[in-house]
Design a protein around this motif. Sequence first.
Motif, short mmCIF file in Angstrom:
data_model
loop_
_atom_site.label_atom_id
_atom_site.label_comp_id
_atom_site.label_asym_id
_atom_site.label_seq_id
_atom_site.Cartn_x
_atom_site.Cartn_y
_atom_site.Cartn_z
N ILE A 24 11.01 9.34 -11.53
CA ILE A 24 10.27 8.04 -11.64
C ILE A 24 10.73 7.12 -12.66
O ILE A 24 11.33 7.60 -13.64
N PRO A 25 10.78 5.87 -12.80
CA PRO A 25 9.77 5.02 -12.10
C PRO A 25 10.41 5.03 -10.27
O PRO A 25 11.42 4.82 -10.22
N THR A 26 9.49 5.32 -9.50
CA THR A 26 9.82 4.79 -8.06
C THR A 26 8.82 4.10 -7.49
O THR A 26 7.72 4.00 -7.65
N LEU A 27 9.53 2.59 -6.99
CA LEU A 27 8.57 1.82 -6.24
C LEU A 27 8.62 1.65 -4.88
O LEU A 27 9.91 1.78 -4.24
N ILE A 28 7.63 1.80 -4.15
CA ILE A 28 7.66 1.92 -2.71
C ILE A 28 6.91 0.64 -2.23
O ILE A 28 5.66 0.34 -2.58
N LEU A 29 7.49 -0.25 -1.24
CA LEU A 29 6.80 -1.26 -0.60
C LEU A 29 6.47 -0.99 0.70
O LEU A 29 7.15 -0.31 1.24
N PHE A 30 5.02 -1.33 0.80
CA PHE A 30 4.44 -0.91 1.95
C PHE A 30 3.82 -2.34 2.86
O PHE A 30 3.77 -3.11 2.19
N LYS A 31 4.11 -2.21 4.29
CA LYS A 31 3.69 -3.21 4.82
C LYS A 31 2.85 -2.61 6.08
O LYS A 31 3.24 -1.79 6.89
N ASP A 32 1.36 -3.22 6.08
CA ASP A 32 0.48 -2.68 7.03
C ASP A 32 0.56 -1.18 7.13
O ASP A 32 0.42 -0.53 8.10
N GLY A 33 0.45 -0.44 5.87
CA GLY A 33 0.52 0.99 5.95
C GLY A 33 1.83 1.65 5.93
O GLY A 33 1.63 2.89 5.77
N GLN A 34 2.92 1.24 6.50
CA GLN A 34 4.08 1.94 6.34
C GLN A 34 5.21 1.36 5.40
O GLN A 34 5.29 0.19 5.05
N PRO A 35 5.74 2.52 4.80
CA PRO A 35 6.59 2.32 3.81
C PRO A 35 8.10 1.42 4.29
O PRO A 35 8.59 1.91 5.30
N VAL A 36 8.23 0.38 3.88
CA VAL A 36 9.51 -0.49 4.35
C VAL A 36 10.49 -0.34 3.48
O VAL A 36 11.67 -0.68 3.61
N ASP A 37 10.46 -0.01 1.95
CA ASP A 37 11.47 -0.16 1.22
C ASP A 37 11.05 0.97 -0.15
O ASP A 37 9.90 0.96 -0.41
N LYS A 38 12.21 1.57 -0.57
CA LYS A 38 12.04 2.48 -1.54
C LYS A 38 12.99 2.28 -2.86
O LYS A 38 14.28 2.23 -2.44
N MET A 39 12.67 2.14 -3.86
CA MET A 39 13.41 1.60 -4.87
C MET A 39 13.28 2.65 -6.30
O MET A 39 12.05 2.78 -6.42
#
Length: 104
Positions: free
Chosen positions: A72-87
């Motif tokens: 951590i930190p881990t940032l996950i970007l979701f679009k309409d419930g699905q993970p699309v990017d993980k940083m």
Amino acid sequence: MAAVALTKDSFQQNVESGVTLVDFWAPWCGPCKMQLPIIEELSEEMGAQAKIAKINVDEEPELASQFGVMSIPTLILFKDGQPVDKMVGLKSKDDLKSKIEGQL
């Protein structure tokens, strides 16, 4: 609008529609403390365009393991419930904002 603290009970309804950035963090994590003000600032700037949320991995270990959060930190970007990017690691506001805008 401040970043919303999510739990396993509120997680799905918060990420199921639109774009949501989720910050996985913990109170004892140094870089997380540096990431938090960036997340809050981004939340103010994005307003209703995208949701900004945070999950305390100590309180929600199931969610952390569900999304393979190892550090951590881990940032996950979701679009309409699905993970699309993980940083993983500390990210600048500009980095995060451009990733969010790329999904809008």
